[in-house]
Design a protein around this motif. Structure first.
Motif, PDB file in Angstrom:
ATOM      1  N   ARG A  33       0.743 -56.988 -19.831  1.00 40.64           N
ATOM      2  CA  ARG A  33      -0.604 -57.084 -19.311  1.00 40.64           C
ATOM      3  C   ARG A  33      -1.082 -58.623 -19.630  1.00 40.64           C
ATOM      4  N   ALA A  34      -1.966 -58.914 -18.704  1.00 37.15           N
ATOM      5  CA  ALA A  34      -2.890 -60.128 -19.024  1.00 37.15           C
ATOM      6  C   ALA A  34      -4.162 -59.856 -18.874  1.00 37.15           C
ATOM      7  N   LEU A  35      -5.009 -60.398 -19.818  1.00 40.10           N
ATOM      8  CA  LEU A  35      -6.433 -60.342 -19.863  1.00 40.10           C
ATOM      9  C   LEU A  35      -7.247 -61.448 -19.226  1.00 40.10           C
ATOM     10  N   ILE A  36      -7.953 -61.477 -18.217  1.00 35.11           N
ATOM     11  CA  ILE A  36      -8.714 -62.704 -17.615  1.00 35.11           C
ATOM     12  C   ILE A  36      -9.958 -62.466 -17.287  1.00 35.11           C
ATOM     13  N   SER A  37     -10.697 -63.411 -18.133  1.00 36.36           N
ATOM     14  CA  SER A  37     -12.286 -63.501 -17.888  1.00 36.36           C
ATOM     15  C   SER A  37     -12.656 -64.843 -18.128  1.00 36.36           C
ATOM     16  N   VAL A  38     -13.132 -65.464 -17.128  1.00 35.22           N
ATOM     17  CA  VAL A  38     -13.344 -66.915 -16.928  1.00 35.22           C
ATOM     18  C   VAL A  38     -14.772 -67.397 -16.515  1.00 35.22           C
ATOM     19  N   SER A  39     -15.556 -68.184 -17.052  1.00 33.16           N
ATOM     20  CA  SER A  39     -16.602 -68.740 -16.635  1.00 33.16           C
ATOM     21  C   SER A  39     -16.171 -69.925 -15.488  1.00 33.16           C
ATOM     22  N   ASP A  40     -15.185 -70.914 -15.803  1.00 27.70           N
ATOM     23  CA  ASP A  40     -14.771 -71.551 -14.671  1.00 27.70           C
ATOM     24  C   ASP A  40     -13.462 -70.898 -14.149  1.00 27.70           C
ATOM     25  N   LYS A  41     -13.918 -70.725 -12.891  1.00 33.40           N
ATOM     26  CA  LYS A  41     -12.839 -69.836 -12.009  1.00 33.40           C
ATOM     27  C   LYS A  41     -11.959 -70.875 -11.107  1.00 33.40           C
ATOM     28  N   THR A  42     -11.990 -72.195 -11.662  1.00 33.42           N
ATOM     29  CA  THR A  42     -10.797 -73.146 -11.050  1.00 33.42           C
ATOM     30  C   THR A  42      -9.497 -72.806 -10.951  1.00 33.42           C
ATOM     31  N   GLY A  43      -8.869 -72.427  -9.984  1.00 33.99           N
ATOM     32  CA  GLY A  43      -7.407 -71.940  -9.908  1.00 33.99           C
ATOM     33  C   GLY A  43      -6.939 -70.623 -10.543  1.00 33.99           C
ATOM     34  N   ILE A  44      -8.144 -69.774 -10.610  1.00 32.27           N
ATOM     35  CA  ILE A  44      -7.812 -68.538 -11.135  1.00 32.27           C
ATOM     36  C   ILE A  44      -7.199 -67.729 -10.150  1.00 32.27           C
ATOM     37  N   VAL A  45      -7.578 -67.767  -8.991  1.00 33.65           N
ATOM     38  CA  VAL A  45      -7.106 -66.944  -8.159  1.00 33.65           C
ATOM     39  C   VAL A  45      -5.416 -66.927  -7.609  1.00 33.65           C
ATOM     40  N   ALA A  46      -5.373 -68.226  -7.636  1.00 38.52           N
ATOM     41  CA  ALA A  46      -3.697 -68.713  -7.541  1.00 38.52           C
ATOM     42  C   ALA A  46      -2.932 -68.178  -8.491  1.00 38.52           C
ATOM     43  N   PHE A  47      -3.548 -68.592  -9.673  1.00 38.15           N
ATOM     44  CA  PHE A  47      -2.812 -68.133 -11.063  1.00 38.15           C
ATOM     45  C   PHE A  47      -2.608 -66.443 -11.246  1.00 38.15           C
ATOM     46  N   ALA A  48      -3.515 -65.755 -10.906  1.00 33.74           N
ATOM     47  CA  ALA A  48      -3.424 -64.369 -10.903  1.00 33.74           C
ATOM     48  C   ALA A  48      -2.599 -63.899  -9.814  1.00 33.74           C
ATOM     49  N   GLU A  49      -2.589 -64.187  -8.704  1.00 26.25           N
ATOM     50  CA  GLU A  49      -1.511 -63.894  -7.636  1.00 26.25           C
ATOM     51  C   GLU A  49      -0.202 -64.226  -8.284  1.00 26.25           C
ATOM     52  N   LYS A  50       0.073 -65.214  -8.639  1.00 24.18           N
ATOM     53  CA  LYS A  50       1.283 -65.367  -9.284  1.00 24.18           C
ATOM     54  C   LYS A  50       1.844 -64.492 -10.310  1.00 24.18           C
ATOM     55  N   LEU A  51       0.952 -64.190 -11.321  1.00 28.32           N
ATOM     56  CA  LEU A  51       1.009 -63.466 -12.097  1.00 28.32           C
ATOM     57  C   LEU A  51       1.472 -62.013 -11.574  1.00 28.32           C
ATOM     58  N   ARG A  52       0.891 -61.570 -10.613  1.00 24.60           N
ATOM     59  CA  ARG A  52       1.071 -60.322 -10.023  1.00 24.60           C
ATOM     60  C   ARG A  52       2.287 -60.296  -9.334  1.00 24.60           C
ATOM     61  N   GLU A  53       2.768 -61.390  -8.578  1.00 27.75           N
ATOM     62  CA  GLU A  53       4.098 -61.241  -8.137  1.00 27.75           C
ATOM     63  C   GLU A  53       5.240 -61.223  -9.177  1.00 27.75           C
ATOM     64  N   LEU A  54       4.782 -61.904 -10.373  1.00 22.82           N
ATOM     65  CA  LEU A  54       5.831 -61.691 -11.284  1.00 22.82           C
ATOM     66  C   LEU A  54       5.831 -60.250 -12.181  1.00 22.82           C
ATOM     67  N   GLY A  55       5.065 -59.444 -11.797  1.00 23.28           N
ATOM     68  CA  GLY A  55       5.032 -57.853 -12.148  1.00 23.28           C
ATOM     69  C   GLY A  55       4.050 -57.751 -13.049  1.00 23.28           C
ATOM     70  N   TRP A  56       2.977 -58.598 -13.494  1.00 20.83           N
ATOM     71  CA  TRP A  56       2.084 -58.388 -14.527  1.00 20.83           C
ATOM     72  C   TRP A  56       1.126 -57.647 -13.974  1.00 20.83           C
ATOM     73  N   GLU A  57       0.236 -56.665 -14.811  1.00 18.96           N
ATOM     74  CA  GLU A  57      -1.039 -55.861 -14.752  1.00 18.96           C
ATOM     75  C   GLU A  57      -2.035 -56.969 -15.104  1.00 18.96           C
ATOM     76  N   ILE A  58      -3.147 -56.823 -14.511  1.00 16.61           N
ATOM     77  CA  ILE A  58      -4.295 -57.960 -14.958  1.00 16.61           C
ATOM     78  C   ILE A  58      -5.624 -56.919 -15.344  1.00 16.61           C
TER      79      ILE A  58
END
Length: 514
Positions: free
Chosen positions: A4-29
């Motif tokens: 599991r990863a916990l994501i909570s950011v004010s600066d959302k630069t690049g966060i969607v692409a980062f999270a998409e890759k985590l999901r591809e690697l099988g992580w829950e967010i």
């Protein structure tokens, strides 16, 4: 077990692409608030924080992540059976990656209309708590506070299935630097709000502006850091229009130059070498001011730093282009002037600076490092003009001498002590900086000003300890002196001035500059 990863950011630069890759690697967010909304909108599946805690967000989001099911998942040591059993007994799942950056406190307090209430509301509590928990447990948890580290983390997860301990350790160190800087800004803001001028703890924070080839000398390592709360009228905020990267000595000299020119409102040019002015000129036009500054010392100006407080025009640019200079600083340049200055001079450093913010820069404190400590003081920004003078001699200065004395007194403040300067009412004629005795500085200034002493006056940054200084000045024919006074031998200096028909002014304030 699914990680599991916990994501909570004010600066959302690049966060969607980062999270998409985590999901591809099988992580829950796990995600919260605006971050969850952004990820959900991008089609990235997330788990709401209150689904993990079983407790709703409340108090306008002030309380949402401060819960054992979050911090237990972050802090639990995977190598201790007692920690593992505690997680099992209390239905806590481990969190192996935290991606958090904080409420924009700095950006909030930089707003010109910010209210105290807005500043307080932008103090992040849950974010630093999660970051610190994850960083403390970096043996098991990777923690990311900077979008620049997304690629590193994703690469290691993709290639190795996990981040390395070395990477997690470096990420944790960055987190503690980040939270320390964040808290330093808050502490500084609150200290100012309650009017404490001498806090028992000095909390300063700076951001790396430039890595440098070397420091004052080639064998010294150095870097340039800018205050986390930028000052508009500063070399750190200057826009470089041409030339090589600024060196350590360039920055120190340029800083000294822009301090000097603050005291002059009319068109003025200052030339500086090795932290001392070697030329100052003021006139009705910037071209004439340049002529005066250049004529102050045509030898020392070679390889110098030039600061002008008016736009550089073509004719002034042509004159400056004719000699070798290290740096030129001005509020603006005409297109023609910029073309002239850059012609065949790719290394000439040309800086554009916001002169309208000079007053803001004057309120900044000065910090001087010493072995094992730091000295802090206000800047020496006062100028004692005629209404505060004490004319202590029989002879009174003439009207022209008074103008020259004012010019000299403004100029000597920036000459390294023991500092002496000889000027007329518009131009520095001789500078005697940094000698171990004042009469030595007097002699140097007189030598530079030789054959140009008609109507000249002399200023000293501190009192004359002996009458021999006045004797040397009298021999040269100078008829007006300005100095602070305050020596136990003041009367000897006054008597010597009276003997030689010299007008002497005491200002009552010295201007040491070490």
């Amino acid at each position: 077990m699914t990680r599991r990863a916990l994501i909570s950011v004010s600066d959302k630069t690049g966060i969607v692409a980062f999270a998409e890759k985590l999901r591809e690697l099988g992580w829950e967010i796990i995600s919260t608030g605006g971050t969850k909304t952004a990820l959900d909108a991008a089609g990235v599946a997330t788990i709401a924080i209150d689904d993990v805690t079983g407790f709703p967000e409340m108090m306008d989001g002030r309380v949402k992540t401060l819960h054992p099911k979050i911090h237990g998942g972050l802090l639990a040591r995977r190598d201790l059976d007692t920690h593992v059993s505690a997680m099992r007994d209390h239905d806590i799942l481990p969190i192996d990656l935290v991606v958090v950056n904080l409420y924009p406190f700095k950006e909030t307090i930089l707003k010109p209309d910010v209210t105290y209430a807005d500043a307080v509301e932008n103090i992040d509590i849950g974010g630093p708590s999660m970051l610190r928990s994850a960083a403390k447990n970096h043996a098991s948890v990777a923690v990311v506070v900077d979008p620049l580290d997304y690629e590193t983390v994703l690469t290691e997860l993709s290639e190795n299935g996990n981040t390395s301990y070395e990477t997690r350790q470096k990420l944790a160190a960055k987190v503690f630097r980040h939270t320390a800087a964040y808290d330093a800004l808050i502490a500084t803001y609150f200290t100012a709000q309650v009017g404490i001028d001498k806090p028992e703890k000095l909390t300063l924070t700076y951001d790396l502006k430039q890595t440098m080839r070397y420091g004052e000398n080639p064998q010294q390592n150095a870097d340039f850091y800018e205050s986390a709360m930028p000052t508009a009228y500063s070399i750190a905020q200057a826009k470089q229009l041409n030339g090589k990267e600024l060196s350590f000595n360039n920055i120190r000299d340029a800083d000294a130059a822009i301090r000097i020119i603050r005291d002059f409102t009319e068109p003025t040019v200052v030339a500086l070498k090795h932290m001392n002015p070697c030329g100052i000129g003021t006139a009705d036009t910037i071209e004439q001011a340049w002529d005066y500054a250049y004529a102050s010392d045509p030898v020392s100006i070679f390889g110098g730093i030039i600061v002008l407080n008016r736009e550089v025009d073509a004719v002034t640019a042509e004159k400056m282009h004719a000699i070798f200079l290290e740096i030129i600083i001005a509020p603006s340049y005409s297109d023609e002037a910029l073309a002239i200055l850059t012609r065949k001079k790719k290394n000439l450093r040309i800086l554009q600076l916001n002169f309208e913010q000079q007053k803001q820069s004057e309120i900044q404190k000065e910090f001087t490092g010493v072995l094992g400590g730091m000295l802090v003081q206000n800047q020496d920004t006062t100028v004692e003009l005629q209404d505060s003078w004490d004319i202590v001699t029989k002879r009174q200065p003439t009207e022209n001498e008074i103008k020259a004395l004012e010019f000299a007194w403004k100029s000597v403040k920036y000459v390294k002590s023991n500092g002496i300067i000889i000027t007329n009412d518009h131009q520095a004629l001789g500078v005697g900086p940094g000698q171990t005795n004042r009469v030595g500085s007097v002699k140097i200034a007189l030598e530079q000003a030789a054959n140009r002493l008609d109507g000249a006056v002399l200023a000293s940054d501190a009192f004359f300890p002996f009458a021999d200084n006045v004797e040397e000045i009298a021999k040269a024919g100078i008829k007006a002196i300005i100095q602070p006074g305050g020596s136990v031998r003041d009367q000897e200096a006054i008597d010597e001035a009276d003997k030689s028909g010299i007008a002497m002014v005491f200002t009552g304030a010295r201007h040491f500059r070490h």
